[in-house]
Scaffold this motif. Sequence first.
Motif, PDB file in Angstrom:
ATOM      1  N   SER A 329       0.815  -1.219   0.000  1.00 22.20           N
ATOM      2  CA  SER A 329       0.000   0.000   0.000  1.00 22.20           C
ATOM      3  C   SER A 329       0.849   1.269   0.000  1.00 22.20           C
ATOM      4  O   SER A 329       0.307   2.364  -0.127  1.00 22.20           O
ATOM      5  N   ALA A 335       6.858   3.655  -3.154  1.00 27.35           N
ATOM      6  CA  ALA A 335       6.565   2.878  -4.354  1.00 27.35           C
ATOM      7  C   ALA A 335       7.776   2.769  -5.265  1.00 27.35           C
ATOM      8  O   ALA A 335       7.982   1.749  -5.933  1.00 27.35           O
ATOM      9  N   HIS A 343       5.128  -4.048  -7.881  1.00 23.42           N
ATOM     10  CA  HIS A 343       4.279  -2.858  -7.752  1.00 23.42           C
ATOM     11  C   HIS A 343       3.075  -2.926  -8.692  1.00 23.42           C
ATOM     12  O   HIS A 343       1.968  -2.516  -8.331  1.00 23.42           O
ATOM     13  N   LYS A 344       3.270  -3.452  -9.895  1.00 25.84           N
ATOM     14  CA  LYS A 344       2.159  -3.599 -10.837  1.00 25.84           C
ATOM     15  C   LYS A 344       1.158  -4.648 -10.346  1.00 25.84           C
ATOM     16  O   LYS A 344      -0.053  -4.457 -10.450  1.00 25.84           O
ATOM     17  N   HIS A 347      -1.558  -3.632  -7.809  1.00 29.79           N
ATOM     18  CA  HIS A 347      -2.751  -2.905  -8.219  1.00 29.79           C
ATOM     19  C   HIS A 347      -3.974  -3.809  -8.359  1.00 29.79           C
ATOM     20  O   HIS A 347      -5.054  -3.343  -8.733  1.00 29.79           O
ATOM     21  N   PRO A 350      -7.606  -2.725  -4.450  1.00 31.92           N
ATOM     22  CA  PRO A 350      -8.021  -1.309  -4.522  1.00 31.92           C
ATOM     23  C   PRO A 350      -7.254  -0.396  -3.579  1.00 31.92           C
ATOM     24  O   PRO A 350      -7.070   0.787  -3.866  1.00 31.92           O
ATOM     25  N   THR A 352      -4.145  -0.247  -2.978  1.00 30.39           N
ATOM     26  CA  THR A 352      -2.897   0.244  -3.569  1.00 30.39           C
ATOM     27  C   THR A 352      -3.121   1.551  -4.308  1.00 30.39           C
ATOM     28  O   THR A 352      -2.251   2.435  -4.316  1.00 30.39           O
ATOM     29  N   ILE A 353      -4.286   1.697  -4.918  1.00 31.09           N
ATOM     30  CA  ILE A 353      -4.623   2.928  -5.631  1.00 31.09           C
ATOM     31  C   ILE A 353      -5.216   3.959  -4.676  1.00 31.09           C
ATOM     32  O   ILE A 353      -4.932   5.158  -4.769  1.00 31.09           O
ATOM     33  N   GLU A 374      -5.431   8.534 -10.291  1.00 30.32           N
ATOM     34  CA  GLU A 374      -5.837   7.467  -9.373  1.00 30.32           C
ATOM     35  C   GLU A 374      -7.351   7.263  -9.407  1.00 30.32           C
ATOM     36  O   GLU A 374      -7.831   6.125  -9.310  1.00 30.32           O
ATOM     37  N   LEU A 377      -8.165   5.365 -12.504  1.00 33.23           N
ATOM     38  CA  LEU A 377      -7.677   3.999 -12.327  1.00 33.23           C
ATOM     39  C   LEU A 377      -8.604   3.207 -11.412  1.00 33.23           C
ATOM     40  O   LEU A 377      -8.914   2.033 -11.673  1.00 33.23           O
ATOM     41  N   LEU A 378      -9.074   3.850 -10.355  1.00 29.74           N
ATOM     42  CA  LEU A 378     -10.012   3.204  -9.445  1.00 29.74           C
ATOM     43  C   LEU A 378     -11.365   2.973 -10.122  1.00 29.74           C
ATOM     44  O   LEU A 378     -12.026   1.945  -9.882  1.00 29.74           O
ATOM     45  N   GLN A 381     -10.923  -0.018 -12.285  1.00 23.83           N
ATOM     46  CA  GLN A 381     -10.876  -1.217 -11.460  1.00 23.83           C
ATOM     47  C   GLN A 381     -12.271  -1.608 -10.978  1.00 23.83           C
ATOM     48  O   GLN A 381     -12.610  -2.800 -10.933  1.00 23.83           O
TER      49      GLN A 381
END
Length: 410
Positions: A329, A335, A343-344, A347, A350, A352-353, A374, A377-378, A381
């Motif tokens: 996290s 990071a 790290h990828k 993701h 959730p 992590t984002i 972010e 990205l969320l 996701q």
Amino acid sequence: MIDMKKRLKKIRTGIRMTGQFYQDEMQAILKDQGALLILSGAIIIYSLIYAYAYKMELVREVDTVVVDLDRSSSSRQLVRMIDGTEEVKVSRSATSMKEAREIFDEGEHVGGIVVIPANFENDLLEGVQADVAVYADGSYFLIYRQLLGAAVKSVGTFSAGVEIKRLMAEGKTYEQAMAARDPLSADLHFWFNPSSCYGSFVMPGLILIILQQTLLIGIGMIGGSNKEKNRHSFQVPVALKRGGIFPLLFGKSLSYLTIYSVNSLFTMVLLHNWFDYPNRGSYLDVMALTLLFLLSVIFMGITFSVLFKKRESSILLMVFLSPIVLFLSRISWPADSIPPLLHKLAHVFPSTIMVPAYLRIRDLGVGLVHVRYEYLLLLGQTGFYFLTASVALYFETRHNRKLSQQEEPI
């Protein structure tokens, strides 16, 4: 006109079905004491315990042993200066390094040892550099930092006083002596957490991890219980109709969203106010980000809940993953220092984002536009886990239909 009536009828039917599935899922949660404890009680208990444990915010008055081999007025003044800092408390004194090491090894919560050498005052008077040794417990970084910082600050201040007195004795004014002692001064500013408080640093992100993990465990427990008791059999004929999966998914999701809206209010508003955690952002921005986070976690939990045949399986899996999730996290480690592949993969979760975006809003006070990457990205996701949850529920209901047909008497 007829098509419009049919569509409205389908919408009303879908809303009614969603309400029914919502009611069924809420009843299942309320009847399951273990799941209810995880979904409602655990978040309150964990957050309060952690917040109260970090209430002091800073590690203060670290017990320190001083070995004064000089026993002069100058050495005693330095000891008083070290003891006067908020970071350190001179709790014991020893006559030798051996005695101090024995006190340290006895485990009496001593953070380190400060040794003032013999001839300390004479070296100062003669203009010879005198060394003060600091032995700090490097196995505990917070204690190490406090003891080392207090020693450096005290020795630096003491050294500056000696140097200024020497320069003034040579005929310089106080201002000239100060300028000669420190020709270049640094003007330091600590943003957003100026006192370096540990609780304010770790708790906001840790709360999000607790929200995520308890929610995933609770959904998994309900899914495992349904498998054990075959509770989903009544959902099969409805869910397998065209579009029937969505009312089922919406009903289940809304039940968990209802519970965790209350949990989020408690942890992100009340707890923040009680313990004075940083709160520079807009609540509307926080709510917009939190809604996506909760939906993403809920859809992820529903996706994986169909895999659990027993309720205990979700607990074992999430307990195993919790330290990994906490590390990835970025609360405890930057990071940029995490291997790119790891790290990828992080993701998938959730949190992590969510954690870095949430901290930027609450701590730095930025707007939602500044965390749009972010946020998008969320959002992606959330959409991904919505699809996986829909597919998982569809195949689960098909499997339940086959089981029901096999159990029917011939």
